[in-house]
Scaffold this motif. Structure first.
Motif, mmCIF file in Angstrom:
data_model
loop_
_atom_site.group_PDB
_atom_site.id
_atom_site.type_symbol
_atom_site.label_atom_id
_atom_site.label_comp_id
_atom_site.label_asym_id
_atom_site.label_seq_id
_atom_site.Cartn_x
_atom_site.Cartn_y
_atom_site.Cartn_z
ATOM 1 N N VAL A 1 -78.175 30.046 -67.054
ATOM 2 C CA VAL A 1 -78.961 29.588 -67.640
ATOM 3 C C VAL A 1 -78.799 30.233 -68.841
ATOM 4 N N LYS A 2 -78.807 31.110 -69.200
ATOM 5 C CA LYS A 2 -78.355 31.398 -70.853
ATOM 6 C C LYS A 2 -77.089 30.295 -70.662
ATOM 7 N N LEU A 3 -75.823 29.999 -70.554
ATOM 8 C CA LEU A 3 -74.747 29.762 -70.413
ATOM 9 C C LEU A 3 -75.089 28.543 -70.026
ATOM 10 N N ILE A 4 -75.857 27.567 -69.705
ATOM 11 C CA ILE A 4 -76.497 26.484 -69.420
ATOM 12 C C ILE A 4 -76.697 25.994 -70.868
ATOM 13 N N GLU A 5 -77.626 26.518 -71.417
ATOM 14 C CA GLU A 5 -78.092 26.671 -72.543
ATOM 15 C C GLU A 5 -77.487 26.384 -74.127
ATOM 16 N N ALA A 6 -76.291 27.531 -74.070
ATOM 17 C CA ALA A 6 -76.260 27.750 -74.710
ATOM 18 C C ALA A 6 -74.472 26.386 -75.103
ATOM 19 N N HIS A 7 -74.207 26.416 -73.918
ATOM 20 C CA HIS A 7 -73.150 25.286 -73.550
ATOM 21 C C HIS A 7 -73.596 24.006 -74.183
ATOM 22 N N GLY A 8 -75.145 24.173 -74.128
ATOM 23 C CA GLY A 8 -75.859 22.543 -74.412
ATOM 24 C C GLY A 8 -75.622 22.778 -75.499
ATOM 25 N N ARG A 9 -75.696 23.242 -76.760
ATOM 26 C CA ARG A 9 -76.137 23.796 -77.829
ATOM 27 C C ARG A 9 -73.755 23.890 -78.537
ATOM 28 N N LEU A 10 -73.537 25.059 -77.613
ATOM 29 C CA LEU A 10 -71.665 25.234 -78.562
ATOM 30 C C LEU A 10 -70.327 23.818 -77.500
ATOM 31 N N GLY A 11 -70.910 23.394 -76.472
ATOM 32 C CA GLY A 11 -69.978 23.052 -75.465
ATOM 33 C C GLY A 11 -68.998 23.386 -75.492
ATOM 34 N N ASN A 12 -67.541 22.941 -75.386
ATOM 35 C CA ASN A 12 -66.562 23.986 -74.516
ATOM 36 C C ASN A 12 -65.773 24.817 -75.264
ATOM 37 N N LYS A 13 -67.222 25.669 -76.183
ATOM 38 C CA LYS A 13 -66.122 26.546 -77.442
ATOM 39 C C LYS A 13 -66.451 28.098 -76.826
ATOM 40 N N TRP A 14 -65.647 28.322 -76.024
ATOM 41 C CA TRP A 14 -65.279 29.150 -74.722
ATOM 42 C C TRP A 14 -65.444 30.375 -75.298
ATOM 43 N N THR A 15 -64.824 30.984 -77.077
ATOM 44 C CA THR A 15 -64.995 31.856 -77.892
ATOM 45 C C THR A 15 -66.136 32.617 -78.436
ATOM 46 N N ASP A 16 -66.711 31.297 -79.044
ATOM 47 C CA ASP A 16 -68.649 31.049 -78.908
ATOM 48 C C ASP A 16 -69.264 31.652 -78.049
ATOM 49 N N LEU A 17 -68.819 30.694 -77.321
ATOM 50 C CA LEU A 17 -69.389 31.194 -75.941
ATOM 51 C C LEU A 17 -69.422 32.576 -75.309
ATOM 52 N N ALA A 18 -69.049 33.190 -75.274
ATOM 53 C CA ALA A 18 -68.220 34.732 -75.599
ATOM 54 C C ALA A 18 -68.944 35.611 -75.494
ATOM 55 N N PHE B 1 -72.010 36.972 -74.353
ATOM 56 C CA PHE B 1 -71.919 37.351 -73.315
ATOM 57 C C PHE B 1 -70.772 38.823 -73.406
ATOM 58 N N PRO B 2 -71.727 40.006 -74.074
ATOM 59 C CA PRO B 2 -70.792 41.035 -73.897
ATOM 60 C C PRO B 2 -70.129 41.507 -72.783
ATOM 61 N N GLY B 3 -68.751 41.953 -73.154
ATOM 62 C CA GLY B 3 -68.314 42.096 -71.460
ATOM 63 C C GLY B 3 -67.434 40.663 -71.238
ATOM 64 N N ARG B 4 -67.707 39.493 -71.218
ATOM 65 C CA ARG B 4 -67.360 38.783 -70.367
ATOM 66 C C ARG B 4 -65.832 37.909 -71.223
ATOM 67 N N THR B 5 -65.594 37.210 -70.852
ATOM 68 C CA THR B 5 -63.935 37.074 -72.039
ATOM 69 C C THR B 5 -64.050 35.303 -71.669
ATOM 70 N N ASP B 6 -63.702 34.823 -72.964
ATOM 71 C CA ASP B 6 -63.581 33.543 -73.184
ATOM 72 C C ASP B 6 -63.211 33.005 -71.990
#
Length: 88
Positions: A28-45, A48-53
């Motif tokens: 759910v957090k990823l879906i919400e964040a992706h809605g705001r940030l798009g495919n900015k994997w590093t920003d999304l990571a 999520f502490p401990g999760r890589t882009d």
């Protein structure tokens, strides 16, 4: 060779990597964040502490997109069925 070793460390060997299963709350957090940030994997990571882009990108591309597509298809089928039922 150095780049491959660095990538392997960052994405696979680093002990700080969170290898625990993804939770519904994470999705759910990823879906919400992706809605705001798009495919900015590093920003999304960074959210999520401990999760890589790479882990974030793989989760999005392999699981989340399919879940969202399936959910939209189900909703469309239910709406079509309701419209047919209401027309009679």
């Amino acid at each position: 060779m150095f780049a491959a070793g660095r990538e392997r460390w960052i994405n696979h060997i680093d002990p700080a990597i969170n290898r625990s299963p993804w939770t519904h709350e994470d999705d759910v957090k990823l879906i919400e964040a992706h809605g705001r940030l798009g495919n900015k994997w590093t920003d999304l990571a960074a959210l999520f502490p401990g999760r890589t882009d790479n882990m974030i990108k793989n989760r999005w591309n392999s699981t989340i997109q399919k879940k969202l597509r399936d959910q939209l298809a189900k909703q469309a089928a239910e709406a079509a069925q309701a419209a047919e039922g209401g027309a009679g």
